[in-house]
Scaffold this motif. Structure first.
Motif, PDB file in Angstrom:
ATOM      1  N   GLN A  28       0.859  -1.181   0.000  1.00 42.92           N
ATOM      2  CA  GLN A  28       0.000   0.000   0.000  1.00 42.92           C
ATOM      3  C   GLN A  28       0.893   1.228   0.000  1.00 42.92           C
ATOM      4  O   GLN A  28       1.690   1.437   0.920  1.00 42.92           O
ATOM      5  N   ASN A  31      -2.876   5.930  -1.322  1.00 45.03           N
ATOM      6  CA  ASN A  31      -4.214   5.336  -1.337  1.00 45.03           C
ATOM      7  C   ASN A  31      -4.312   4.101  -2.219  1.00 45.03           C
ATOM      8  O   ASN A  31      -5.339   3.423  -2.221  1.00 45.03           O
ATOM      9  N   GLY A 131      -6.972   3.540  -5.225  1.00 44.84           N
ATOM     10  CA  GLY A 131      -7.776   3.846  -4.054  1.00 44.84           C
ATOM     11  C   GLY A 131      -8.495   5.171  -4.229  1.00 44.84           C
ATOM     12  O   GLY A 131      -8.453   5.782  -5.297  1.00 44.84           O
ATOM     13  N   THR A 138     -14.436   5.339  -0.113  1.00 47.63           N
ATOM     14  CA  THR A 138     -13.503   4.426   0.554  1.00 47.63           C
ATOM     15  C   THR A 138     -14.229   3.393   1.412  1.00 47.63           C
ATOM     16  O   THR A 138     -13.747   2.265   1.563  1.00 47.63           O
ATOM     17  N   ARG A 139     -15.389   3.753   1.967  1.00 46.94           N
ATOM     18  CA  ARG A 139     -16.151   2.759   2.739  1.00 46.94           C
ATOM     19  C   ARG A 139     -16.586   1.602   1.842  1.00 46.94           C
ATOM     20  O   ARG A 139     -16.513   0.433   2.238  1.00 46.94           O
ATOM     21  N   MET A 141     -15.135   0.759  -1.059  1.00 45.67           N
ATOM     22  CA  MET A 141     -13.921   0.056  -1.486  1.00 45.67           C
ATOM     23  C   MET A 141     -13.444  -0.916  -0.414  1.00 45.67           C
ATOM     24  O   MET A 141     -13.101  -2.069  -0.706  1.00 45.67           O
ATOM     25  N   ASP A 142     -13.403  -0.449   0.830  1.00 43.95           N
ATOM     26  CA  ASP A 142     -12.940  -1.311   1.923  1.00 43.95           C
ATOM     27  C   ASP A 142     -13.819  -2.555   2.035  1.00 43.95           C
ATOM     28  O   ASP A 142     -13.319  -3.666   2.269  1.00 43.95           O
ATOM     29  N   HIS A 143     -15.117  -2.365   1.886  1.00 44.18           N
ATOM     30  CA  HIS A 143     -16.040  -3.505   1.951  1.00 44.18           C
ATOM     31  C   HIS A 143     -15.769  -4.496   0.821  1.00 44.18           C
ATOM     32  O   HIS A 143     -15.702  -5.715   1.054  1.00 44.18           O
ATOM     33  N   VAL A 145     -13.006  -4.908  -0.954  1.00 43.70           N
ATOM     34  CA  VAL A 145     -11.700  -5.563  -0.804  1.00 43.70           C
ATOM     35  C   VAL A 145     -11.808  -6.735   0.169  1.00 43.70           C
ATOM     36  O   VAL A 145     -11.198  -7.788  -0.036  1.00 43.70           O
ATOM     37  N   LEU A 146     -12.603  -6.566   1.217  1.00 38.95           N
ATOM     38  CA  LEU A 146     -12.803  -7.653   2.177  1.00 38.95           C
ATOM     39  C   LEU A 146     -13.738  -8.728   1.637  1.00 38.95           C
ATOM     40  O   LEU A 146     -13.672  -9.889   2.058  1.00 38.95           O
TER      41      LEU A 146
END
Length: 236
Positions: A28, A31, A131, A138-139, A141-143, A145-146
């Motif tokens: 990383q 971003n 990113g 970003t919320r 994206m984070d979801h 990615v997981l």
């Protein structure tokens, strides 16, 4: 580096090439995330902090290049994943594991010059996942990615995160230069690379990522990367 571990590494005055000898790592930088599979590496310019996480057990060798050499040889100026050659990998291993067979300064310089020549001609597969900055983006994206196997549409995801489809579509294009569909496709292929390195089959991946059959997944993967999924399996 053990699977599931991570480290934050501070900026260096030299540029560096981190070569992944086996396994898969994520880097990383700012971003953006870069996925680095076995027999690949990432070029990190001087002055850049980065976060490294091991998606599998991974062995990494690093070569450092001073600013004068970077400028003289017109080497890369931004983070970039590269496909390592056997020669470059061998040099990195030799420099990293001298043990009782210590190299003289002149031997190190000669190996370094060969390595610099190799770096200048390496292929650059696009393994970067852009990113974002906006918290609404970003919320999501984070979801994803997981949960790369997430099947919901952009409209359904937007509703779940309290925003509109139009807003999310605009943010993806503005901040990543990609449509939502293109960004999610890239994420899924990056996820596939990580799973392939851990021994997952194309058949299992195709089902989980929404392809009608393994052949459709393999064809899409080959079209995207110019190589079949098998080329990203971690050699044992």
């Amino acid at each position: 580096m053990a699977e599931g571990t991570s480290a934050f590494l501070h900026a260096q005055s030299d540029a560096q090439l981190a070569l992944c000898d086996n396994g898969v790592a994520r880097f990383q930088v700012g971003n953006d995330a870069w996925f680095v599979p076995s027999k690949h590496g990432i070029w990190i310019p001087s002055g850049r902090d980065f976060h490294l996480s091991a998606q599998t057990t991974v062995e990494i060798h690093r070569l450092y290049v001073d600013a004068r050499t970077v400028q003289r040889m017109n080497l890369l100026q931004k983070p970039t994943v590269v496909r390592a050659t056997p020669l470059l990998g061998g040099i990195a291993q030799r420099l990293a594991s001298q043990g009782s067979m210590r190299l003289t300064p002149s031997e190190i310089r000669r190996l370094a010059h060969v390595a610099f020549d190799e770096i200048a001609r390496l292929d650059h597969p696009d393994l970067r996942l852009p990113g974002g900055h906006d918290p609404r983006l970003t919320r999501v994206m984070d979801h994803l990615v997981l949960h790369p196997q997430e099947r919901r549409s952009l409209s359904e995801i937007a509703q779940a995160f309290g925003t509109s489809e139009r807003t999310l579509a605009r943010l993806f294009k503005k901040e990543t230069g990609m449509t939502f569909s293109d960004w999610r496709r890239r994420l899924r292929f990056m996820y596939a690379i990580e799973q392939l390195a851990q021994g997952e089959t194309s058949a299992a991946l195709s089902a989980g990522l929404g392809y009608s059959n393994p052949s459709a997944f393999i064809a899409a993967f080959r079209k995207y990367f110019g190589a079949p999924p098998s080329s990203f399996r971690d050699p044992k």
